[in-house]
Enzyme design. Sequence first.
Site, PDB file in Angstrom:
ATOM      1  N   GLU A  46      -2.575  -9.297   3.518  1.00 29.48           N
ATOM      2  CA  GLU A  46      -3.044  -9.817   5.035  1.00 29.48           C
ATOM      3  C   GLU A  46      -4.505  -9.599   5.061  1.00 29.48           C
ATOM      4  O   GLU A  46      -5.033 -10.046   6.083  1.00 29.48           O
ATOM      5  CB  GLU A  46      -2.235  -8.805   5.888  1.00 29.48           C
TER       6      GLU A  46
ATOM      7  N   CYS B  41       0.848  -1.002  -0.057  1.00 28.20           N
ATOM      8  CA  CYS B  41       0.028   0.127  -0.004  1.00 28.20           C
ATOM      9  C   CYS B  41       0.951   1.190   0.124  1.00 28.20           C
ATOM     10  O   CYS B  41       1.522   1.559  -1.084  1.00 28.20           O
ATOM     11  CB  CYS B  41      -1.074  -0.005   1.090  1.00 28.20           C
TER      12      CYS B  41
ATOM     13  N   HIS C  82      -3.934  -5.409  -0.310  1.00 29.72           N
ATOM     14  CA  HIS C  82      -3.563  -5.989   1.331  1.00 29.72           C
ATOM     15  C   HIS C  82      -3.484  -7.566   1.181  1.00 29.72           C
ATOM     16  O   HIS C  82      -4.592  -7.891   1.558  1.00 29.72           O
ATOM     17  CB  HIS C  82      -4.535  -5.256   2.158  1.00 29.72           C
TER      18      HIS C  82
END
Length: 494
Positions: free
Chosen positions: A468, A381, A466
């Site tokens: 995660e 990001c 993302h």
Amino acid sequence: MVYAHTGQKGRMILMNAYLILEDGTIFRGTSIGAVKEVISEIVFNTSMTGYLEILTDPSYAGQAVVMTYPLIGNYGISHEDEESRRAWPDGYIVREISRRYSNFRSTDSIEHYLKKHDIPGIAGIDTRELTRILREKGTMNGMITTKEYADLDEILPKLKAYKPTGVVKKVTCENKAVLPAYSVPETIAKWEYYRLQGLKASEILEKIKGGAEDADARTIEHAVRAGMNFKEFSEEPEEASENCTEKSRTGSNGELKENPQTVSNGELPAGPQSDLDKVQAANLQENLKKTQGEPEEASSEKIYRVALLDVGAKRNIAESLSRRGCEVTVYPASTPAEEILADAPDGIMLSNGPGDPKECTEIIAEIKKLYDSDVPIFAICLGHQLMALATGGDTHKMKYGHRGANHPVKDLKTGKVYISSQNHGYVVDETKIDPEIAEVGFINVNDGTVEGLRYKNKNIFTVQFHPEASPGPRDSAYLFDEFLEMMERGKHNA
């Protein structure tokens, strides 16, 4: 102005609230959360779930979030799902907020959570119309207020002048901290071992955490509770044992009541409580026959030491590394590159974060030094954007950004498409990427924008989305494994 709604338990007073956009559009609804006036950048998120993860995502610092899904708050607040130490948005905008919640893990309502974190909000407006405006005209600033303004001539210039600044400094950690490597299966095995000895849940957690520092202990506790919540509640016994009492999950007032499998003090179960438990216990005892007493600590042979530069990191980034056997050292955003490299990490992680990447000039200079080292780097990001700027690239603001949990990205190396979780309003400019330095590794399937870069002659790759998740799909979690492979190659080549 206020109006009253009378329910079974009496009179509930709701206060009018207004959302004023910089183009003069006004939405009228009801006030939720804190009662105060705030000017912020208005952005929308299309996720259907994960509102707590969104609220605690530091990337939303300096912004007010519009949730496009019409009902928010129905499963309450479970603090284990928080992605950072607090909630960050300046404001919160929803179609309908759930006054009641129902979930066995929940301990609070979203209404109270917003008040606790001093976040004003507005409910009862047409969020679909608001989203259309933002898509057609682009992201704009706005004001959430409980005051009715007859004349906007004084307000609109203030709205147009607003710009989120200094947000990375606001969200980064204050001090360096080390998070230990751990194995979720091993941690749960330890939990089961002590559980069979009759220890209480709080006693077990203390034994597993040992003398860990606060940050380490929180990581371990999160792993234990996440693992045990799944294990304990994924399959409920057909008949309650004598230690369990069947109680309603929620009372008439919507407040969470005891779960059939939790004890009265709210701790997780301790001691076998069902036939399923006994089967699991027998299997565990068989597995523990090979051990001498308590479960042994995990081998440290494969532990990688990762430096995480926190420019607004979500907790699950560090945990995604920790549960893969990485010892993660988290550094404040202002940390000099020399200090990070002096600790001799096997790899460096650049986190997500808020704001305009070009504002982070000092951080960009330090990242250039990290790039010049031969340490493997993985960036997410904002970290992805900062690395591009550090190597001569450019970024620009998008019309309305990507914020949601269903954005398709294509891995140009494999040709596979993954569904990703995203939250960004800036993007790396593909036309300004030096082909001698990097190549595009991922693209957004919807609009073709850059979603990732692979750097040539360097052990560096970066992504805009993302992997995660939190919230969102886990399709691209394999990128953490790719990072580990990159660190392993780096060790062999050292």
